[in-house]
Design a protein around this motif. Structure first.
Motif, PDB file in Angstrom:
ATOM      1  N   ILE A  44       0.887  -1.391   0.146  1.00 21.14           N
ATOM      2  CA  ILE A  44      -0.082   0.217  -0.088  1.00 21.14           C
ATOM      3  C   ILE A  44       0.957   1.249   0.142  1.00 21.14           C
ATOM      4  N   ALA A  45       2.043   1.179   0.787  1.00 16.17           N
ATOM      5  CA  ALA A  45       2.727   2.307   0.776  1.00 16.17           C
ATOM      6  C   ALA A  45       3.356   2.457  -0.460  1.00 16.17           C
ATOM      7  N   GLY A  47       2.150   1.878  -3.524  1.00 16.47           N
ATOM      8  CA  GLY A  47       1.152   2.459  -4.189  1.00 16.47           C
ATOM      9  C   GLY A  47       0.917   3.856  -3.945  1.00 16.47           C
ATOM     10  N   LEU A  48       0.948   4.280  -2.603  1.00 19.77           N
ATOM     11  CA  LEU A  48       0.782   5.877  -2.354  1.00 19.77           C
ATOM     12  C   LEU A  48       1.936   6.546  -2.720  1.00 19.77           C
ATOM     13  N   LYS A  51       1.454   7.176  -6.577  1.00 23.45           N
ATOM     14  CA  LYS A  51       0.355   8.158  -6.841  1.00 23.45           C
ATOM     15  C   LYS A  51       0.795   9.672  -6.363  1.00 23.45           C
ATOM     16  N   VAL A  52       1.445   9.797  -5.391  1.00 25.90           N
ATOM     17  CA  VAL A  52       2.118  10.996  -4.844  1.00 25.90           C
ATOM     18  C   VAL A  52       3.046  11.550  -5.792  1.00 25.90           C
ATOM     19  N   CYS A  55       1.161  12.868  -8.961  1.00 24.32           N
ATOM     20  CA  CYS A  55       0.494  14.347  -8.662  1.00 24.32           C
ATOM     21  C   CYS A  55       1.854  15.236  -8.456  1.00 24.32           C
ATOM     22  N   GLU A 123       6.811  11.068   4.784  1.00 23.46           N
ATOM     23  CA  GLU A 123       6.882   9.597   4.583  1.00 23.46           C
ATOM     24  C   GLU A 123       6.258   8.697   5.664  1.00 23.46           C
ATOM     25  N   LEU A 126       2.431   9.227   5.404  1.00 21.51           N
ATOM     26  CA  LEU A 126       1.901   8.380   4.309  1.00 21.51           C
ATOM     27  C   LEU A 126       1.846   6.963   4.777  1.00 21.51           C
TER      28      LEU A 126
END
Length: 128
Positions: A44-45, A47-48, A51-52, A55, A123, A126
């Motif tokens: 999950i981290a 993936g985040l 995504k970050v 952006c 971090e 997140l």
């Protein structure tokens, strides 16, 4: 990896059921274990982080992944303490967790672990 790191004790995380499942009546034999949970948190981290970055924001992905990987490592020594217990123990729970990192030969990760626990960086937030 340092030869002082207790890999056998870290492997024990595969045998530590997540207490939240046990409290809800899920048998230990089918409850999620801490190692599986930590692996999922790391995915999950990752993936985040991606995504970050999509952006256009900056985040240290290696640091975030390291935090995700180690976030429950102390449980190889302490077992999985439910959040309400940790909250009641306050600073004592943190002392136990930090001592566990030392026992596991991971004292060099204490600054990173403290940063995560204190939510002291992008971090760490997140990962949390």
């Amino acid at each position: 990896m340092s030869p002082d790191i207790s890999l056998l004790r870290l492997a024990y995380l595969r045998n530590v059921p997540r207490v939240g499942w046990l409290i809800r009546g899920v048998p230990a034999s089918v409850a999620e274990d801490v190692a599986s949970h930590s692996h999922l948190v790391s995915l999950i981290a990752l993936g985040l982080v991606l995504k970050v970055r999509e952006c256009g924001l900056s985040v240290d992905g290696e640091k975030a992944l390291a935090m995700a990987i180690i976030h429950d490592v102390p449980e190889a020594v302490s077992g999985d303490l439910p959040r309400p217990v940790k909250e009641r123990l306050g600073g004592m729970a943190r002392m136990v967790e930090e001592d566990a990192l030392l026992q596991l030969g991971l004292g060099g990760l204490l600054p990173l672990y403290r940063e995560l626990e204190d939510s002291a960086s992008v971090e760490s937030i997140l990962v949390r």
